[in-house]
Design a protein around this motif. Structure first.
Motif, PDB file in Angstrom:
ATOM      1  N   ALA A 194     -12.189   2.491  -5.445  1.00  0.00           N
ATOM      2  CA  ALA A 194     -11.006   3.660  -4.950  1.00  0.00           C
ATOM      3  C   ALA A 194      -9.927   3.824  -6.170  1.00  0.00           C
ATOM      4  O   ALA A 194      -9.278   4.596  -6.326  1.00  0.00           O
ATOM      5  CB  ALA A 194     -10.471   3.648  -3.903  1.00  0.00           C
ATOM      6  N   LEU A 195     -10.075   2.959  -6.805  1.00  0.00           N
ATOM      7  CA  LEU A 195      -9.049   2.843  -8.178  1.00  0.00           C
ATOM      8  C   LEU A 195      -9.479   3.897  -9.359  1.00  0.00           C
ATOM      9  O   LEU A 195      -8.731   4.741  -9.815  1.00  0.00           O
ATOM     10  CB  LEU A 195      -8.909   1.441  -8.802  1.00  0.00           C
ATOM     11  N   THR A 196     -10.761   4.087  -9.584  1.00  0.00           N
ATOM     12  CA  THR A 196     -11.367   4.951 -10.399  1.00  0.00           C
ATOM     13  C   THR A 196     -12.003   6.067 -10.128  1.00  0.00           C
ATOM     14  O   THR A 196     -12.435   7.078 -10.809  1.00  0.00           O
ATOM     15  CB  THR A 196     -12.193   3.950 -11.501  1.00  0.00           C
ATOM     16  N   VAL A 254       8.088  -5.357  -5.491  1.00  0.00           N
ATOM     17  CA  VAL A 254       7.007  -4.446  -5.126  1.00  0.00           C
ATOM     18  C   VAL A 254       7.541  -3.582  -3.943  1.00  0.00           C
ATOM     19  O   VAL A 254       7.988  -4.024  -2.933  1.00  0.00           O
ATOM     20  CB  VAL A 254       5.870  -5.154  -4.647  1.00  0.00           C
ATOM     21  N   SER A 255       7.570  -2.187  -4.160  1.00  0.00           N
ATOM     22  CA  SER A 255       7.774  -1.443  -2.967  1.00  0.00           C
ATOM     23  C   SER A 255       6.820  -0.210  -2.756  1.00  0.00           C
ATOM     24  O   SER A 255       5.835   0.032  -3.573  1.00  0.00           O
ATOM     25  CB  SER A 255       9.083  -0.649  -3.559  1.00  0.00           C
ATOM     26  N   GLY A 256       6.781   0.236  -1.551  1.00  0.00           N
ATOM     27  CA  GLY A 256       6.093   1.550  -1.323  1.00  0.00           C
ATOM     28  C   GLY A 256       4.703   1.156  -0.590  1.00  0.00           C
ATOM     29  O   GLY A 256       3.788   2.228  -0.548  1.00  0.00           O
ATOM     30  N   LEU A 257       4.544  -0.025  -0.033  1.00  0.00           N
ATOM     31  CA  LEU A 257       3.350  -0.137   0.327  1.00  0.00           C
ATOM     32  C   LEU A 257       2.927   0.315   1.987  1.00  0.00           C
ATOM     33  O   LEU A 257       4.222   0.395   2.481  1.00  0.00           O
ATOM     34  CB  LEU A 257       3.266  -1.922   0.763  1.00  0.00           C
ATOM     35  N   GLN A 258       1.992   0.758   2.173  1.00  0.00           N
ATOM     36  CA  GLN A 258       1.875   1.395   3.200  1.00  0.00           C
ATOM     37  C   GLN A 258       0.564   0.814   4.093  1.00  0.00           C
ATOM     38  O   GLN A 258      -0.178   0.092   3.605  1.00  0.00           O
ATOM     39  CB  GLN A 258       1.362   2.849   3.184  1.00  0.00           C
ATOM     40  N   GLN A 290      -7.585  -0.004   0.619  1.00  0.00           N
ATOM     41  CA  GLN A 290      -6.307  -0.162   0.084  1.00  0.00           C
ATOM     42  C   GLN A 290      -5.765   0.919  -0.896  1.00  0.00           C
ATOM     43  O   GLN A 290      -6.713   1.127  -1.720  1.00  0.00           O
ATOM     44  CB  GLN A 290      -6.003  -1.556  -0.319  1.00  0.00           C
ATOM     45  N   ARG A 291      -4.850   1.680  -0.875  1.00  0.00           N
ATOM     46  CA  ARG A 291      -4.420   2.768  -1.538  1.00  0.00           C
ATOM     47  C   ARG A 291      -3.130   2.301  -2.140  1.00  0.00           C
ATOM     48  O   ARG A 291      -2.311   1.354  -1.746  1.00  0.00           O
ATOM     49  CB  ARG A 291      -4.492   3.995  -0.815  1.00  0.00           C
ATOM     50  N   TRP A 292      -2.622   3.129  -3.197  1.00  0.00           N
ATOM     51  CA  TRP A 292      -1.573   2.978  -3.952  1.00  0.00           C
ATOM     52  C   TRP A 292      -0.566   3.863  -4.019  1.00  0.00           C
ATOM     53  O   TRP A 292       0.220   3.975  -4.929  1.00  0.00           O
ATOM     54  CB  TRP A 292      -2.068   2.221  -5.362  1.00  0.00           C
ATOM     55  N   GLU A 293      -0.718   4.999  -3.248  1.00  0.00           N
ATOM     56  CA  GLU A 293       0.298   6.167  -3.446  1.00  0.00           C
ATOM     57  C   GLU A 293       1.635   5.501  -3.043  1.00  0.00           C
ATOM     58  O   GLU A 293       1.916   5.043  -2.263  1.00  0.00           O
ATOM     59  CB  GLU A 293       0.005   7.387  -2.392  1.00  0.00           C
TER      60      GLU A 293
END
Length: 505
Positions: free
Chosen positions: A65-67, A487-491, A497-500
């Protein structure tokens, strides 16, 4: 690389195979919108291949999902939502679904990501040599294109699961140009349209990536760079976080207190992960249902959670967590802990004096395996623990008829059940068929997701699979993150696991 370990086959290494980490300072510039969110180094097992069509490992999806990007993605609740496709629509009987793409999309090599590219990928996944997603796309009879942004999947039967099915690696799109030029090269050089672009890759070591400025949702990707590394040993995970080598990691429950004492933040997320015993139901003595029932009744799942997972889990008899649409409450305590019943079933199966079996594990010191061994020995099932040969993929070789494993779920509940119980499912080691299960699954496929009958249909399919097939479920467990305050913004993603929105100061 031990493929079962990458699926979570051992608790410590499996939890850290979900590790996330960050080292390095934030950079000041980034291509596209967003960015200026630093460099994140993630301690996760590198994928078995960078080609989503040939991947046979469930947990590869997190790295892929990174690429890569797909037509859809799952939100934090596990529901399919738009991604490369801005919308989709079914025909009246559910046998066709038309996706409308966002305009102007392209792959990282500049190839247009249009309707023809989507068609190429669907047919490559269905018909391509070595494809491990062919079974999931077998019901696609045809793919038609109208213009550059409209693509229709024509199905051989109604199936309202397609948008969820395509949210993971089954729907990850590769550049047709790259695939036609050198399909084998995709294993080490992915060419997709995901949030990041691979710039350097050393197998069994690391992968370095940069932000893709042309990603469809680039504005929500804050990170400028991403580094994927092999997960550290559990015993040094917290030390690595303290030293700054990692800013974030998934840790085993045994390290929660140490992480808190080190000033790290902790977040435990419910996911699709469940510990399992993979079983080949065509191999004696596991081909006798009463033997498998005896094994299940001999297992004290509460003790497994308490002693092997420090209480961070829920006893389970099925592949889905509580609260998910596929979870069937009637399966709770299906095979209650009952040593007397276990002995009775063994006698009825022709083993009044007990029997001897081998349980294959990824690591000799697996605490969970040792507790299972003790529990089964208590009812006369003498267990020998043996370590699997590194690099063996048991889903493909099927050489270990009883193996301790984890199931990491899939984007669609039907897809998950098919992997476990379908005749061609990777985790159906015996490749056996259950007509009751198949019929129940067809009902689910033909039921719209917004139908009031949908939840009952999917739960009935879950029950049919659990009751007719030998796979044994032990307990569900959470993904436990330890991370530094920078580290901020984790959902709380339930699946991939996504990184938006994630950034590193």
């Amino acid at each position: 690389m031990n493929t079962r370990r990458s699926l979570g086959a051992t608790m410590g290494a499996a939890m850290l195979a979900l590790a996330a980490a960050c080292g390095g300072s934030a950079t000041a510039s980034s291509g596209g919108t967003g960015g200026a969110g630093g460099t994140l180094t993630w301690g996760w097992g590198l994928p078995s291949t960078w080609d989503p069509a040939t991947s046979a490992i469930g947990n590869d999806t997190h790295a892929l999902a990174l690429t890569y990007a797909a037509l859809t993605k799952l939100d934090v609740k596990g529901t399919a939502v738009p991604a490369l496709a801005k919308s989709w629509k079914y025909n009246s009987d559910g046998t066709q679904v038309t996706f409308t793409l966002r305009p102007g999309l392209k792959f990282s090599d500049g190839t247009p990501l249009d309707a023809e590219a989507v068609k190429y990928n669907i047919l490559r996944g269905r018909d391509g040599k070595g494809s491990n997603i062919a079974d999931q796309l077998a019901e696609v009879k045809d793919v038609t294109v109208a213009g550059t942004t409209s693509v229709t999947l024509v199905l051989d039967k109604p199936d309202y699961q397609i948008p969820a099915l395509l949210a993971g690696k089954t729907g990850d799109l590769v550049s047709p140009t790259a695939a036609k030029k050198n399909a084998a090269g995709l294993a080490t050089k992915p060419v997709g349209a995901g949030p990041f672009i691979l710039t350097d890759y050393v197998p069994d070591s690391h992968a370095e990536l940069k932000k893709n400025p042309n990603y469809w949702d680039a504005k929500d990707i804050k990170l400028d760079k991403f580094v994927l590394k092999e997960a550290p040993d559990p015993s040094v995970a917290v030390a690595g976080l303290q030293s700054g080598q990692y800013d974030m990691a998934t840790i085993p429950p045994s390290q929660i207190q140490a992480a808190k004492a080190a000033g790290l933040k902790i977040e435990a997320n419910t996911t699709f992960n469940v510990r399992t015993l993979d079983v080949n139901g065509t191999v004696a003595p596991f081909n006798n249902p009463k033997v498998m029932q005896a094994i299940s009744h001999a297992i004290n799942r509460k003790e497994l959670v308490k002693t092997a997972f420090f209480g961070q889990g829920e006893p389970d008899w099925q592949p889905f967590p509580k609260g998910y649409v596929g979870y069937d409450p009637s399966l709770d305590n299906l095979y209650s802990y009952d040593p007397g019943k276990a002995k009775q079933l063994l006698a009825e199966a022709g083993h009044p004096d007990g029997l001897k079996i081998t349980l294959w594990v990824a690591d000799a010191g697996d605490a969970l395996a040792e507790v299972l061994q003790k529990q089964l020995n208590a009812v006369g099932i003498k267990v020998t623990l043996k370590v699997e040969q590194p690099g063996i993929n048991n889903y493909l070789t099927r050489q270990y008829p009883l193996a301790l494993d984890s199931f990491s779920g899939r984007e669609s509940p039907v897809q998950a059940l098919t992997v476990l119980f379908g005749q061609k499912g990777l985790m159906n080691l015996g490749k056996t068929k259950s007509g009751t299960f198949d019929n129940a699954l067809n009902v689910v496929r033909a039921t719209p997701l917004d139908s009031p009958k949908y939840a009952a249909a999917i739960q009935a399919a879950t029950a049919a699979g659990v009751k007719s097939m030998p796979n044994t479920f032990l307990f569900s467990w959470k993904r436990i993150f330890a991370y530094k305050p920078n580290v901020s913004g984790l959902q709380p993603w339930v699946d991939t696991q996504r990184w938006e929105g994630v950034a590193v100061k």
